[in-house]
Design an enzyme around this catalytic site. Structure first.
Site, PDB file in Angstrom:
ATOM      1  N   ARG A  98      -5.574   9.407  -6.216  1.00  0.00           N
ATOM      2  CA  ARG A  98      -5.666   8.598  -5.396  1.00  0.00           C
ATOM      3  C   ARG A  98      -6.464   7.580  -4.951  1.00  0.00           C
ATOM      4  O   ARG A  98      -7.006   6.626  -4.563  1.00  0.00           O
ATOM      5  CB  ARG A  98      -5.680   8.944  -3.712  1.00  0.00           C
ATOM      6  CG  ARG A  98      -4.146  10.007  -3.504  1.00  0.00           C
ATOM      7  CD  ARG A  98      -4.881  10.145  -2.111  1.00  0.00           C
ATOM      8  NE  ARG A  98      -5.469  11.004  -1.301  1.00  0.00           N
ATOM      9  CZ  ARG A  98      -5.462  10.928  -0.264  1.00  0.00           C
ATOM     10  NH1 ARG A  98      -4.599  10.670   0.604  1.00  0.00           N
ATOM     11  NH2 ARG A  98      -6.924  11.599   0.426  1.00  0.00           N
ATOM     12  N   ASP A  99      -7.201   7.431  -5.964  1.00  0.00           N
ATOM     13  CA  ASP A  99      -8.411   6.317  -6.621  1.00  0.00           C
ATOM     14  C   ASP A  99      -8.366   5.461  -8.221  1.00  0.00           C
ATOM     15  O   ASP A  99      -9.478   5.660  -7.803  1.00  0.00           O
ATOM     16  CB  ASP A  99      -9.714   5.983  -5.662  1.00  0.00           C
ATOM     17  CG  ASP A  99     -10.334   4.448  -5.372  1.00  0.00           C
ATOM     18  OD1 ASP A  99      -9.225   4.161  -4.952  1.00  0.00           O
ATOM     19  OD2 ASP A  99     -11.476   5.013  -4.690  1.00  0.00           O
ATOM     20  N   ILE A 100      -7.489   5.371  -9.009  1.00  0.00           N
ATOM     21  CA  ILE A 100      -7.738   4.957  -9.779  1.00  0.00           C
ATOM     22  C   ILE A 100      -7.676   3.580 -10.426  1.00  0.00           C
ATOM     23  O   ILE A 100      -7.378   3.154 -10.042  1.00  0.00           O
ATOM     24  CB  ILE A 100      -5.682   5.965 -10.827  1.00  0.00           C
ATOM     25  CG1 ILE A 100      -6.411   7.287 -10.711  1.00  0.00           C
ATOM     26  CG2 ILE A 100      -6.402   5.386 -12.151  1.00  0.00           C
ATOM     27  CD1 ILE A 100      -7.274   7.771 -11.116  1.00  0.00           C
ATOM     28  N   ASN A 152     -13.851   3.605 -11.386  1.00  0.00           N
ATOM     29  CA  ASN A 152     -13.800   4.645 -11.750  1.00  0.00           C
ATOM     30  C   ASN A 152     -13.815   5.489 -12.559  1.00  0.00           C
ATOM     31  O   ASN A 152     -13.449   6.634 -12.908  1.00  0.00           O
ATOM     32  CB  ASN A 152     -12.849   5.554 -10.206  1.00  0.00           C
ATOM     33  CG  ASN A 152     -13.719   5.059  -8.897  1.00  0.00           C
ATOM     34  OD1 ASN A 152     -14.792   4.949  -8.626  1.00  0.00           O
ATOM     35  ND2 ASN A 152     -12.480   5.454  -7.745  1.00  0.00           N
ATOM     36  N   THR A 171      -7.853   1.691  -2.390  1.00  0.00           N
ATOM     37  CA  THR A 171      -8.180   0.578  -3.450  1.00  0.00           C
ATOM     38  C   THR A 171      -7.036  -0.328  -3.047  1.00  0.00           C
ATOM     39  O   THR A 171      -6.000  -0.659  -3.967  1.00  0.00           O
ATOM     40  CB  THR A 171      -9.123   0.403  -4.287  1.00  0.00           C
ATOM     41  OG1 THR A 171     -10.389   1.486  -4.494  1.00  0.00           O
ATOM     42  CG2 THR A 171      -9.566  -1.053  -4.743  1.00  0.00           C
TER      43      THR A 171
END
Length: 213
Positions: free
Chosen positions: A131-133, A137, A170
């Site tokens: 859920r935050d690729i 990261n 994001t």
């Protein structure tokens, strides 16, 4: 209970503050047994999100995810807190690579895409969605391998039902379902990966381009 300062003196050759955020504080250290490591201290002992992040990282056991050496509780600034000692990744954050003006060739991008899809398939098999690729990261290694970090937005989606319970991710990389319209799954991570591929190849964000085009 051992204090953080005591652990640092007994187990580490050196330790330095890296970052402090809303959920945790992160240190860079050289451990007597593990070598170069990252130490994460979580501000809330029984916070479900923090406990889930630790569980997911420990259970994955993937080459693309930093290895966790040790977890437990420790006293920090007078408060009992969770901690993780994990492998330090030697590479460059993808965001910094892009900000340097680097544009990836099609061959480089395909190598990246293959690793990203393999990662998504592996965590999907475990019922997990990151859920935050996003570029912040992703750590790019010299041999073109990548490491994927920061699972504080991840969830075990088979534990949930119709839709996400709160907005995470994001802006610019989060898929529509991350705003509460539906449940996140592997397609959510593929969406973020696709956005990154566009930025890597063109240096431009597709959403921004549509807004100004």
């Amino acid at each position: 209970m051992k204090k953080f300062q005591e652990m640092c003196q007994e187990e580490f050759e050196k330790i330095e503050l890296m970052a402090r955020g809303g959920q945790k504080i992160v240190f860079d250290g050289v451990h007597n047994s593990y070598g170069e490591t990252v130490i994460k201290l979580y501000f809330q002992l029984n916070d479900p999100r923090s406990l889930r992040e630790i569980q997911i990282e420990r259970d994955l056991n993937l080459s693309m995810v930093p290895k966790i050496y040790e977890t437990g509780t420790i006293e920090y600034e007078g408060t009992e807190t969770l901690y993780i000692i994990e492998q330090k990744v030697k590479g460059t954050e993808l965001r910094k690579v892009l900000e340097s003006g680097k544009r990836f060739s099609l061959e480089e991008a395909v190598t990246f895409l293959e690793q990203g899809l393999e990662f998504i398939a592996c965590i999907e098999n475990k019922g997990i969605v990151h859920r935050d690729i996003k570029p912040e990261n992703i750590i790019v290694m010299k041999n073109r391998e990548v490491k994927i970090i920061d699972f504080d937005a991840a969830k075990i989606y088979k534990m949930y039902s119709q839709k996400d319970t709160r907005t995470v991710g994001t802006i610019g990389y989060a898929a529509p379902e991350q705003y509460g319209e539906a449940q996140s799954d592997a397609r959510t991570d593929i969406y973020g990966l696709g956005i990154m591929m566009n930025v890597m190849l063109t240096g431009k964000h597709p959403v921004n381009e549509m807004a100004t085009g």
